[in-house]
Scaffold this motif. Structure first.
Motif, PDB file in Angstrom:
ATOM      1  N   LYS A  90       0.861  -1.183   0.000  1.00 41.99           N
ATOM      2  CA  LYS A  90       0.000   0.000   0.000  1.00 41.99           C
ATOM      3  C   LYS A  90       0.900   1.236   0.000  1.00 41.99           C
ATOM      4  CE  LYS A  90      -3.565  -2.385   2.571  1.00 41.99           C
ATOM      5  NZ  LYS A  90      -4.186  -2.549   3.868  1.00 41.99           N
ATOM      6  N   PRO A  91       1.002   1.921  -1.135  1.00 46.24           N
ATOM      7  CA  PRO A  91       1.909   3.071  -1.255  1.00 46.24           C
ATOM      8  C   PRO A  91       1.692   4.157  -0.203  1.00 46.24           C
ATOM      9  CG  PRO A  91       1.079   2.433  -3.410  1.00 46.24           C
ATOM     10  CD  PRO A  91       0.339   1.617  -2.398  1.00 46.24           C
ATOM     11  N   GLU A  92       0.439   4.417   0.172  1.00 46.58           N
ATOM     12  CA  GLU A  92       0.175   5.460   1.168  1.00 46.58           C
ATOM     13  C   GLU A  92       0.761   5.081   2.530  1.00 46.58           C
ATOM     14  OE1 GLU A  92      -3.304   2.672   0.988  1.00 46.58           O
ATOM     15  OE2 GLU A  92      -2.260   3.842  -0.540  1.00 46.58           O
ATOM     16  N   LEU A  93       0.747   3.795   2.861  1.00 44.30           N
ATOM     17  CA  LEU A  93       1.330   3.328   4.115  1.00 44.30           C
ATOM     18  C   LEU A  93       2.857   3.429   4.068  1.00 44.30           C
ATOM     19  CD1 LEU A  93       0.901   2.167   6.915  1.00 44.30           C
ATOM     20  CD2 LEU A  93       0.731  -0.111   5.890  1.00 44.30           C
ATOM     21  N   GLN A 149       4.521   5.641   2.436  1.00 38.71           N
ATOM     22  CA  GLN A 149       4.799   7.075   2.605  1.00 38.71           C
ATOM     23  C   GLN A 149       4.735   7.477   4.079  1.00 38.71           C
ATOM     24  OE1 GLN A 149       5.706   9.276   0.253  1.00 38.71           O
ATOM     25  NE2 GLN A 149       5.852  10.903   1.756  1.00 38.71           N
ATOM     26  N   GLU A 150       3.711   7.009   4.787  1.00 39.73           N
ATOM     27  CA  GLU A 150       3.575   7.323   6.221  1.00 39.73           C
ATOM     28  C   GLU A 150       4.765   6.800   7.019  1.00 39.73           C
ATOM     29  OE1 GLU A 150      -0.044   6.154   8.236  1.00 39.73           O
ATOM     30  OE2 GLU A 150      -1.238   6.739   6.479  1.00 39.73           O
ATOM     31  N   GLU A 185       7.943   8.786   6.358  1.00 38.62           N
ATOM     32  CA  GLU A 185       7.943  10.058   7.108  1.00 38.62           C
ATOM     33  C   GLU A 185       8.283   9.812   8.577  1.00 38.62           C
ATOM     34  OE1 GLU A 185       4.113  11.824   6.350  1.00 38.62           O
ATOM     35  OE2 GLU A 185       4.566  12.125   4.216  1.00 38.62           O
ATOM     36  N   HIS A 236       6.244  -3.004   4.305  1.00 39.79           N
ATOM     37  CA  HIS A 236       6.106  -1.549   4.199  1.00 39.79           C
ATOM     38  C   HIS A 236       7.316  -0.826   4.795  1.00 39.79           C
ATOM     39  CE1 HIS A 236       1.975  -2.923   3.474  1.00 39.79           C
ATOM     40  NE2 HIS A 236       1.963  -1.903   2.631  1.00 39.79           N
TER      41      HIS A 236
END
Length: 178
Positions: free
Chosen positions: A23-26, A28-29, A32, A59
């Motif tokens: 999951k790309p959004e995970l 990214q989180e 960060e 991830h």
């Protein structure tokens, strides 16, 4: 549990099945978070000839790759532990899939029941309408749907004319006797 050690990222193989769960959004989180406070939880890997195979932490691994890291903190686990983790993961996935299929089946059955109910309701309304039309009393020629159109507008002799043209027609027919 053994202490984490540093593993070269380019020596870690990610099984194709695991990549599908990315999951790309995970990623990214997590990237960060790693920038702010560093990697807090090590990944799990097992050995496979001259490489390592990812057991857990996809991830985190992808976040470190995205940040340009060359190494990642991880724990080397035995093949048995890796197998148990995989089984647990597959069991959870299988159960989630069974739950999803059960929900879909329930929705499909509810939809079919609603469609059958709608069809049955329409049939009841149609039969009740037909019954009302059959039972409706005839109220003379105007309400008689079976009467020919010529009878609907004609008026009998001696009836009171309703329009000027009816009065004139009656006058001509009677010879002005009224």
């Amino acid at each position: 549990m053994p202490n984490p050690e540093s593993f070269p990222i380019d020596k870690i193989y990610v099984p194709v099945k695991r990549k599908k769960a990315l999951k790309p959004e995970l990623v990214q989180e997590i990237a960060e978070s790693i920038l702010e406070i560093g990697q807090q939880a090590p990944i799990l890997v097992r050995t496979d000839e001259d490489r390592f195979v990812l057991v857990e932490g996809l991830h985190r691994l992808e976040a470190c790759k995205a940040l340009g890291e060359e190494t990642i903190s991880g724990i080397l686990v035995s093949t048995e532990i890796a197998h148990q983790k995989t089984l647990l993961s597959h069991n959870a996935e299988a159960e989630a899939e069974r739950d999803k299929m059960a929900r879909l089946k329930k929705l499909r059955l509810e939809k079919e029941a609603a469609e059958k109910l709608a069809i049955a309701s329409m049939a009841v309304v149609e039969s009740e309408s037909a019954e009302l039309l059959r039972k409706r009393p005839e109220k003379g020629i105007r309400n008689n749907l079976k009467a020919p159109p010529s009878h609907l507008n004609s008026r009998g002799p001696g009836s009171t004319p309703r329009t000027l043209s009816e009065w004139l027609t009656q006058q001509k027919r009677d010879g002005g006797r009224h």
